[in-house]
Design a protein around this motif. Structure first.
Motif, PDB file in Angstrom:
ATOM      1  N   MET A 101       0.887  -1.268   0.032  1.00 31.04           N
ATOM      2  CA  MET A 101       0.062  -0.023   0.019  1.00 31.04           C
ATOM      3  C   MET A 101       0.910   1.169   0.009  1.00 31.04           C
ATOM      4  SD  MET A 101      -2.662   1.286   3.030  1.00 31.04           S
ATOM      5  CE  MET A 101      -3.059  -0.266   3.384  1.00 31.04           C
ATOM      6  N   ALA A 102       0.559   2.062  -1.039  1.00 26.72           N
ATOM      7  CA  ALA A 102       1.374   3.562  -0.994  1.00 26.72           C
ATOM      8  C   ALA A 102       0.821   4.327  -0.160  1.00 26.72           C
ATOM      9  CB  ALA A 102       1.552   3.750  -2.386  1.00 26.72           C
ATOM     10  N   VAL A 103       1.646   4.958   0.740  1.00 27.17           N
ATOM     11  CA  VAL A 103       1.010   6.191   1.642  1.00 27.17           C
ATOM     12  C   VAL A 103       2.019   7.077   1.931  1.00 27.17           C
ATOM     13  CG1 VAL A 103       0.470   6.280   4.007  1.00 27.17           C
ATOM     14  CG2 VAL A 103      -0.302   4.398   2.969  1.00 27.17           C
TER      15      VAL A 103
ATOM     16  N   LEU B 250      -9.596  -1.159   6.643  1.00 26.35           N
ATOM     17  CA  LEU B 250      -9.914  -0.245   7.569  1.00 26.35           C
ATOM     18  C   LEU B 250     -10.889  -0.608   8.618  1.00 26.35           C
ATOM     19  CD1 LEU B 250     -10.394   3.023   7.867  1.00 26.35           C
ATOM     20  CD2 LEU B 250     -12.794   2.715   6.439  1.00 26.35           C
ATOM     21  N   ASN B 251     -10.688  -0.181   9.901  1.00 31.22           N
ATOM     22  CA  ASN B 251     -11.057  -0.806  11.247  1.00 31.22           C
ATOM     23  C   ASN B 251     -11.921   0.324  11.654  1.00 31.22           C
ATOM     24  OD1 ASN B 251     -11.787  -1.883  13.357  1.00 31.22           O
ATOM     25  ND2 ASN B 251      -9.737  -2.373  14.253  1.00 31.22           N
ATOM     26  N   VAL B 252     -13.261   0.319  11.414  1.00 24.45           N
ATOM     27  CA  VAL B 252     -14.416   1.036  11.932  1.00 24.45           C
ATOM     28  C   VAL B 252     -15.287   0.404  12.462  1.00 24.45           C
ATOM     29  CG1 VAL B 252     -13.368   3.115  10.299  1.00 24.45           C
ATOM     30  CG2 VAL B 252     -15.352   1.524   9.416  1.00 24.45           C
ATOM     31  N   ALA B 253     -16.238   1.100  13.146  1.00 19.37           N
ATOM     32  CA  ALA B 253     -17.514   0.531  13.725  1.00 19.37           C
ATOM     33  C   ALA B 253     -18.122   1.676  14.442  1.00 19.37           C
ATOM     34  CB  ALA B 253     -17.102  -0.593  14.748  1.00 19.37           C
TER      35      ALA B 253
ATOM     36  N   ASP C 118      -5.848   1.970  14.892  1.00 18.43           N
ATOM     37  CA  ASP C 118      -4.955   2.644  13.882  1.00 18.43           C
ATOM     38  C   ASP C 118      -4.621   2.291  12.664  1.00 18.43           C
ATOM     39  OD1 ASP C 118      -4.754   4.760  15.974  1.00 18.43           O
ATOM     40  OD2 ASP C 118      -2.704   4.340  16.602  1.00 18.43           O
ATOM     41  N   GLY C 119      -4.722   2.988  11.643  1.00 21.06           N
ATOM     42  CA  GLY C 119      -4.320   2.608  10.329  1.00 21.06           C
ATOM     43  C   GLY C 119      -3.088   3.307   9.920  1.00 21.06           C
TER      44      GLY C 119
ATOM     45  N   VAL D  98      -2.495   6.083   8.515  1.00 20.57           N
ATOM     46  CA  VAL D  98      -2.822   7.803   8.839  1.00 20.57           C
ATOM     47  C   VAL D  98      -4.002   7.947   9.765  1.00 20.57           C
ATOM     48  CG1 VAL D  98      -3.473   9.857   7.859  1.00 20.57           C
ATOM     49  CG2 VAL D  98      -1.995   8.299   6.632  1.00 20.57           C
ATOM     50  N   GLU D  99      -5.128   7.132   9.652  1.00 22.34           N
ATOM     51  CA  GLU D  99      -6.195   7.331  10.554  1.00 22.34           C
ATOM     52  C   GLU D  99      -5.959   6.933  12.281  1.00 22.34           C
ATOM     53  OE1 GLU D  99      -6.205   5.499   7.810  1.00 22.34           O
ATOM     54  OE2 GLU D  99      -6.977   3.453   8.315  1.00 22.34           O
ATOM     55  N   LYS D 100      -6.354   7.354  13.035  1.00 26.68           N
ATOM     56  CA  LYS D 100      -6.005   6.960  14.486  1.00 26.68           C
ATOM     57  C   LYS D 100      -7.285   6.507  15.083  1.00 26.68           C
ATOM     58  CE  LYS D 100      -2.418  10.044  14.771  1.00 26.68           C
ATOM     59  NZ  LYS D 100      -1.488  10.810  15.352  1.00 26.68           N
ATOM     60  N   VAL D 101      -7.231   5.649  16.129  1.00 24.89           N
ATOM     61  CA  VAL D 101      -8.394   5.350  17.164  1.00 24.89           C
ATOM     62  C   VAL D 101      -9.042   6.639  17.347  1.00 24.89           C
ATOM     63  CG1 VAL D 101      -9.277   4.298  19.308  1.00 24.89           C
ATOM     64  CG2 VAL D 101      -7.555   3.283  17.739  1.00 24.89           C
ATOM     65  N   GLY D 102     -10.363   6.628  17.336  1.00 27.07           N
ATOM     66  CA  GLY D 102     -11.429   7.999  17.824  1.00 27.07           C
ATOM     67  C   GLY D 102     -11.725   8.797  16.454  1.00 27.07           C
ATOM     68  N   ASP D 103     -10.841   8.564  15.312  1.00 28.66           N
ATOM     69  CA  ASP D 103     -11.173   9.497  14.233  1.00 28.66           C
ATOM     70  C   ASP D 103     -12.701   9.063  13.543  1.00 28.66           C
ATOM     71  OD1 ASP D 103      -8.739  10.539  14.383  1.00 28.66           O
ATOM     72  OD2 ASP D 103      -7.978   9.723  12.491  1.00 28.66           O
ATOM     73  N   ILE D 104     -13.518   9.986  13.268  1.00 35.34           N
ATOM     74  CA  ILE D 104     -14.710   9.801  12.861  1.00 35.34           C
ATOM     75  C   ILE D 104     -14.594   9.908  11.400  1.00 35.34           C
ATOM     76  CG2 ILE D 104     -17.167  10.767  12.615  1.00 35.34           C
ATOM     77  CD1 ILE D 104     -16.694  12.369  15.361  1.00 35.34           C
ATOM     78  N   LEU D 105     -15.249   8.661  10.955  1.00 32.64           N
ATOM     79  CA  LEU D 105     -15.255   8.464   9.185  1.00 32.64           C
ATOM     80  C   LEU D 105     -16.327   9.410   8.727  1.00 32.64           C
ATOM     81  CD1 LEU D 105     -14.088   7.373   6.761  1.00 32.64           C
ATOM     82  CD2 LEU D 105     -15.809   5.286   7.243  1.00 32.64           C
TER      83      LEU D 105
END
Length: 179
Positions: free
Chosen positions: A1-3, A91-94, A107-108, A110-117
């Motif tokens: 994955m390119a980031v 992506l790990n969201v719920a 955490d991904g 870039v995205e962090k635990v608690g970020d809202i999609l």
């Protein structure tokens, strides 16, 4: 994955210009990869909307245009984090138990635990569309199905928009993959 991580501020805009001579005149081809600014209009709570632009995902040489987005913040103090991932992606969201918002649970890149999609691109046939996740938060299965339309059959990448809790000293947006 390119980031690739990129931090842009209110005054930064990337524009690619191509001048060509054709039929006795110059043709200009302009590509705006992204632009960020705050709304000059303040909402009832006094917080301006997030206003931003980005190039929609493509497949090969297809051009799907620019998304022009105005997004009301959910949180009193936050910043937007825009991510462009090459496909396939993880992506790990719920849904959050208290608010119902779709939040990052692990955490991904870039995205962090608690970020809202807040938003994500999805595909309807061969056309990308921006899904407002917060408006559809009660229909988590629909959101998962929409995210799953982002396959290498129709696109090379996906754009995800997160609202990250916390104050920012500057009006800023984190941009990933917007070079």
């Amino acid at each position: 994955m390119a980031v690739d991580m990129w931090m842009g501020y209110i005054h930064d805009v990337e524009v690619n210009w191509m001048w060509t001579w054709s039929g006795g005149k110059f043709d200009v081809d302009v590509e705006v990869n992204w632009m960020w600014r705050w709304s000059e209009e303040e909402e009832e709570e006094g917080r301006p909307d997030f206003i931003f632009y980005f190039k929609m995902p493509t497949k090969g040489i297809a051009d799907n245009g620019i998304a022009d987005v105005k997004l009301k913040p959910i949180l009193e103090e936050s910043e937007l984090v825009l991510v462009r991932y090459e496909l396939p992606f993880g992506l790990n969201v719920a849904p959050d138990d208290e608010t119902g918002e779709i939040v990052v649970k692990g955490d991904g890149a870039v995205e962090k635990v608690g970020d809202i999609l807040r938003q994500a691109t999805y595909w309807q046939g061969n056309r990308p569309i921006l899904l407002d996740i917060s408006t559809n938060k009660a229909e988590f299965d629909l959101i998962v199905k929409a995210l799953m339309t982002n396959t290498t059959d129709v696109s090379d990448d996906i754009v995800l928009v997160f609202e990250r809790p916390g104050a920012s000293e500057r009006l800023e947006v984190n941009m990933d993959g917007f070079d």
